[in-house]
Design an enzyme around this catalytic site. Structure first.
Site, short mmCIF file in Angstrom:
data_model
loop_
_atom_site.label_atom_id
_atom_site.label_comp_id
_atom_site.label_asym_id
_atom_site.label_seq_id
_atom_site.Cartn_x
_atom_site.Cartn_y
_atom_site.Cartn_z
N GLN A 81 10.85 -26.97 13.89
CA GLN A 81 10.23 -27.20 15.08
C GLN A 81 10.29 -27.99 15.89
O GLN A 81 9.22 -27.79 17.10
CB GLN A 81 9.26 -25.97 15.03
CG GLN A 81 9.48 -24.15 14.46
CD GLN A 81 10.69 -24.19 14.94
OE1 GLN A 81 10.80 -24.12 16.69
NE2 GLN A 81 12.29 -23.33 14.97
N SER A 82 10.54 -28.72 15.63
CA SER A 82 10.42 -30.25 16.63
C SER A 82 11.04 -30.03 17.48
O SER A 82 12.22 -29.61 18.04
CB SER A 82 10.66 -31.86 15.43
OG SER A 82 11.13 -33.00 16.50
N ASN A 83 10.24 -30.45 18.67
CA ASN A 83 10.01 -30.28 19.74
C ASN A 83 11.37 -31.52 20.47
O ASN A 83 12.29 -31.83 21.37
CB ASN A 83 9.06 -30.13 21.39
CG ASN A 83 8.63 -29.01 20.89
OD1 ASN A 83 9.08 -27.59 20.84
ND2 ASN A 83 7.23 -29.27 20.23
#
Ligand SMILES: *Cc1c(COP(=O)(O)O)cnc(C)c1O
Length: 334
Positions: free
Chosen positions: A82-84
């Protein structure tokens, strides 16, 4: 140093426009009323524009320019599923027509892609998985594979936090400085989520250089304060060297609160859940489960314990992350 001099130094660096800047500076009147503490404002870096925005866009303006100057034919970075940062890198690469390889932590999820990982794929990134390998090693191995195929990868570190990326947040501090001057609204403290450290390092370096009198308070997302302050100081040093700045940010000048690590990185608890609901219902403002929910929860706790009080004015620097809300829908709850 004067603001125009700092801006001249920033202009000497390579930069590609990616963000909708300046981002808005807005009062949080209803949240202020609910909490009965300091006057709260928000800096909307969740609205930097590129593919749902976030703080990494500012770093990528400098990082992607550097990649283009170095004639890279592929950009790479690594992060959590879920890395932005991974999503914003994929978007920047698509926008500039450069292929993007993302190395994400662990194994591909069994469920339907959600949130940032869904967007990574939509944005056309070539996603590879670290499996059992440590992240840094996986990223280096994938870069080596590309080099062996005759490609020229530009490797962006975790979170975009290196000397080049830090300059994005030195520029952001100069932007806030102008907004404070134009509006006459100044802040006793700036509170920001701090994880790979580049955002806080850039803000602290910009603040130091411009002579900002308030404090830059990092709410740590995953690190204990002691090693983390050294790390932020070193990142600021790297940015300062690139910009030819004399003022240093010493580890003891860095303010990091590490009381909100909870169950660890990306583990949502009551602190985050309550902050997410409070921001949504009192302001129509979305904060995320991993970073800004934790940082806002920390700020609310600091207000309850009297660190910031009535009569002061505090800026919550929103760093984005809202796409992750969808991946955590069950835990965030109604
Ligand atoms: C990456 C990120 C942060 C932390 O910024 P760092 O520069 O890595 O410290 C905070 N909030 C969000 C939403 C992020 O994606």
């Amino acid at each position: 140093m004067r603001e125009d001099e700092l801006c001249a130094r920033l202009e000497n660096l390579n930069r590609v426009p990616l963000g909708h800047l300046p981002t808005p500076l807005e009062p949080l009147s209803r949240l202020t009323e609910v909490l009965k503490g300091p006057e709260l404002w928000v800096k909307r870096d969740d609205q930097t524009g590129l593919a749902m925005g976030g703080n990494k866009v500012r770093k990528l303006e400098f990082l992607m320019a550097d990649a283009l100057v170095q004639q890279a034919d592929v950009v790479m970075t690594a992060g959590a599923p879920q890395s932005n940062h991974a999503r914003q890198t994929a978007a920047a690469a698509a926008h500039l027509g450069v292929p993007c390889v993302l190395v994400l932590h662990g194994q591909p999820p069994a469920e339907v892609p959600q949130g940032n990982y869904f967007l990574d794929r939509l944005l056309g990134a070539d996603v590879r998985w670290s499996g059992a390998r440590p992240m840094a090693r996986a990223l280096e191995e994938e870069a080596e594979t590309l080099r062996a195929e005759g490609r020229r990868p530009y490797v962006i570190p975790y979170g975009g936090s290196n000397a080049v990326g830090v300059c994005g947040y030195v520029a952001a501090m100069a932007e806030l400085w102008r907004q404070m001057r134009d509006t006459g609204v100044t802040f006793d403290a700036v509170v920001v989520a701090s994880s790979s450290g580049g955002t806080q390092a850039g803000l602290a370096l910009g603040a130091r250089t411009l002579g900002y009198g308030g404090s830059i308070v990092g709410i740590s997302i995953a690190e204990h304060a002691e090693p983390f302050k050294e790390h932020i100081s070193a990142l600021a040093g790297g940015g300062g060297t690139l910009l030819g700045l004399e003022d240093a940010v010493k580890p003891d000048d860095v303010v990091v609160l590490d009381a909100y690590l909870g169950g660890g990185y990306a583990v949502m608890g009551m602190l985050e859940r309550e902050a997410i609901a409070m921001a949504a219902r009192s302001e129509g403002l979305l904060v995320d489960p991993v970073y800004t929910g934790r940082a806002l929860g920390g700020l609310i706790d600091q207000i309850h314990s009297g660190t910031f009080s009535y009569g002061e004015r505090v800026l919550f620097w929103h760093t984005g992350g809202t796409p992750a809300l969808f991946a955590y829908a069950e835990e965030v709850g109604p």
